[in-house]
Design an enzyme around this catalytic site. Structure first.
Site, PDB file in Angstrom:
ATOM      1  N   PRO A  97       0.831  -1.209   0.000  1.00  9.07           N
ATOM      2  CA  PRO A  97       0.000   0.000   0.000  1.00  9.07           C
ATOM      3  C   PRO A  97       0.868   1.264   0.000  1.00  9.07           C
ATOM      4  CG  PRO A  97      -0.624  -1.509   1.773  1.00  9.07           C
ATOM      5  CD  PRO A  97       0.596  -2.068   1.146  1.00  9.07           C
ATOM      6  N   ALA A 100       1.399   4.479   3.311  1.00  8.62           N
ATOM      7  CA  ALA A 100       0.756   3.760   4.408  1.00  8.62           C
ATOM      8  C   ALA A 100       1.769   3.298   5.455  1.00  8.62           C
ATOM      9  CB  ALA A 100      -0.016   2.567   3.859  1.00  8.62           C
ATOM     10  N   GLY A 101       3.008   3.780   5.347  1.00  9.48           N
ATOM     11  CA  GLY A 101       4.009   3.425   6.352  1.00  9.48           C
ATOM     12  C   GLY A 101       4.702   2.101   6.093  1.00  9.48           C
ATOM     13  N   LEU A 102       4.495   1.529   4.907  1.00 10.24           N
ATOM     14  CA  LEU A 102       5.105   0.219   4.640  1.00 10.24           C
ATOM     15  C   LEU A 102       6.286   0.301   3.668  1.00 10.24           C
ATOM     16  CD1 LEU A 102       2.043  -2.213   4.527  1.00 10.24           C
ATOM     17  CD2 LEU A 102       3.521  -1.657   6.434  1.00 10.24           C
ATOM     18  N   GLY A 103       6.762   1.506   3.439  1.00 13.95           N
ATOM     19  CA  GLY A 103       7.993   1.647   2.666  1.00 13.95           C
ATOM     20  C   GLY A 103       7.848   1.364   1.184  1.00 13.95           C
ATOM     21  N   SER A 104       6.683   1.670   0.603  1.00 16.10           N
ATOM     22  CA  SER A 104       6.477   1.303  -0.797  1.00 16.10           C
ATOM     23  C   SER A 104       7.456   2.015  -1.731  1.00 16.10           C
ATOM     24  CB  SER A 104       5.030   1.554  -1.229  1.00 16.10           C
ATOM     25  OG  SER A 104       4.817   2.907  -1.499  1.00 16.10           O
ATOM     26  N   ALA A 106      10.585   3.054  -1.225  1.00 16.69           N
ATOM     27  CA  ALA A 106      11.925   2.445  -1.186  1.00 16.69           C
ATOM     28  C   ALA A 106      11.916   1.075  -1.845  1.00 16.69           C
ATOM     29  CB  ALA A 106      12.401   2.341   0.261  1.00 16.69           C
ATOM     30  N   ALA A 107      10.820   0.330  -1.662  1.00 22.66           N
ATOM     31  CA  ALA A 107      10.757  -1.019  -2.248  1.00 22.66           C
ATOM     32  C   ALA A 107      10.706  -0.938  -3.772  1.00 22.66           C
ATOM     33  CB  ALA A 107       9.540  -1.772  -1.704  1.00 22.66           C
ATOM     34  N   ASP A 148      14.186   3.135   5.657  1.00 26.71           N
ATOM     35  CA  ASP A 148      13.407   2.374   4.668  1.00 26.71           C
ATOM     36  C   ASP A 148      14.317   1.708   3.647  1.00 26.71           C
ATOM     37  OD1 ASP A 148      11.224   3.412   5.958  1.00 26.71           O
ATOM     38  OD2 ASP A 148      10.159   3.997   4.138  1.00 26.71           O
TER      39      ASP A 148
HETATM   40  O1  PMV Z   1       6.014   6.259   6.515  1.00 26.34           O
HETATM   41  P1  PMV Z   1       7.263   5.498   6.253  1.00 26.34           P
HETATM   42  O2  PMV Z   1       7.086   4.051   6.137  1.00 26.34           O
HETATM   43  O3  PMV Z   1       8.079   6.054   5.138  1.00 26.34           O
HETATM   44  O4  PMV Z   1       8.147   5.639   7.584  1.00 26.34           O
HETATM   45  C1  PMV Z   1       8.753   6.832   7.875  1.00 26.34           C
HETATM   46  C2  PMV Z   1       9.612   6.676   9.085  1.00 26.34           C
HETATM   47  C3  PMV Z   1       9.975   8.011   9.694  1.00 26.34           C
HETATM   48  O5  PMV Z   1      10.764   7.716  10.846  1.00 26.34           O
HETATM   49  C4  PMV Z   1       8.730   8.757  10.121  1.00 26.34           C
HETATM   50  C5  PMV Z   1      10.752   8.889   8.727  1.00 26.34           C
HETATM   51  C6  PMV Z   1      12.165   8.410   8.443  1.00 26.34           C
HETATM   52  O6  PMV Z   1      12.741   8.899   7.474  1.00 26.34           O
HETATM   53  O7  PMV Z   1      12.704   7.598   9.202  1.00 26.34           O
END
Ligand code: PMV
Length: 314
Positions: A97, A100-104, A106-107, A148
């Site tokens: 997703p 959504a915080g799952l690193g899409s 970077a992946a 990420d």
């Molecule tokens: O939302 P994501 O999965 O890209 O996570 C970001 C993590 C943070 O600590 C909020 C930002 C970072 O660069 O580490």
């Protein structure tokens, strides 16, 4: 159909402890999520294009604007290998997703890099690939910690401190988790920018919050190395409380977290940028089903069960 010249893939990721504080030099723990993947495959073509099927996006690399993340990744790999742009159609698919915080992001970058390396029959070290992806991550938000790109490239749980080599550490016992999506997109850039402004306004309070997060991350590492996994639960709850004090929770996240805890999860917290996106809940074989049920009833749009597997420290 023409068969691909080469392929590459990379997993999603979750942050178990330490998001946001990691941008300010504190340690964080992250792990890959192999249940979701970004994939790239390469087909012969007359010019170099990148096509993201799920995003309905297509760019011709030579004509793309400088802030196009796909074109930048392709250019960085070519530059690192000292090769001209190849005549390839690079097709991306992903079930991670977005926002959504799952690193899409970077992946997807990692999948492009791996497919290109296979296509060129060339090699770059994980460290170099991670550094190239970091350059693309800067487009997503100006001050990424680098967590990420590190975790998706290394493909194993990492203890991460900004600017340092990632430290693999031992996972003594499996860590079963449910990842639940609030369905509310949350661009990392906005949450990270808000935290920065709040830190500038109240540096002493925010430094203390980041220190408290760092302390929790250190305790969590010891717990993971010892294998007393359920002891992670209270640490997750404490990390969530600190993230809420930074203004990073949301009614949707709170609802899912309360539902998970009410149904027997040992701990629960947001994962990633916060404000929306995903939360994670620590479960056991006995509680997993009931917790998943409660998350669904509380409005989770998607639930991904995952287990962080035991691994040696090397
Ligand atoms: O939302 P994501 O999965 O890209 O996570 C970001 C993590 C943070 O600590 C909020 C930002 C970072 O660069 O580490």
């Amino acid at each position: 159909m023409t068969s691909p010249l080469a392929r590459g893939e990379a997993p999603g990721k979750i942050i178990l402890f330490g998001e946001h504080a990691v941008v300010y030099g504190r340690p964080a723990i992250a792990a890959p999520v192999t249940q979701v993947q970004a994939r790239a495959h390469i087909l012969p073509a007359s010019t170099c294009t990148v096509e993201a099927i799920d995003l309905h996006q297509q760019v011709e690399v030579a004509r793309a604007p400088a802030d196009d993340p796909f074109a930048l990744m392709v250019n960085l790999v070519c530059h690192a290998l000292q090769r001209p742009l190849p005549p390839w159609r690079i097709v991306i698919t992903s079930d991670i997703p977005i926002a959504a915080g799952l690193g899409s992001g970077a992946a997807i970058s990692a999948a492009i890099a791996r497919a290109m390396l296979a296509g060129f029959n060339a090699r770059l070290t994980d460290e170099t690939i991670s550094a190239l992806i970091y350059e693309v991550e800067k487009l997503h938000h100006g001050t990424p910690s680098g967590i990420d790109n590190t975790v998706v490239v290394y493909g194993r749980p990492v203890w991460f401190v900004r600017g340092r080599e990632p430290e693999p550490f031992a996972v003594a016992r499996p860590i079963p988790l449910l990842i639940a999506d609030t369905g509310a997109p949350s661009p990392t850039k906005i949450a990270v920018g808000d935290v920065r402004r709040a830190w500038e306004r109240e540096p002493v309070r925010f430094e203390a919050l980041f220190d408290a997060v760092a302390d929790i991350a250190r305790q969590a590492r010891a717990v993971i190395e010892e294998g007393t996994i359920l002891a992670l639960g209270p640490l997750m709850n404490a990390n969530q409380e600190l993230l809420a004090r930074m203004g990073l929770s949301s009614p949707e996240l709170d609802r899912l977290i309360q539902a998970a805890l009410g149904a027997g999860a040992a701990g629960a917290k947001l994962s990633g940028a916060g404000r929306g996106g995903n939360m994670i809940a620590l479960v056991t074989e006995e509680t997993a089903e009931e917790v998943a049920e409660a998350l669904r009833a509380a409005g989770a749009v998607r639930i991904i069960p995952t287990t962080i597997l035991p691994a040696p420290a090397t």
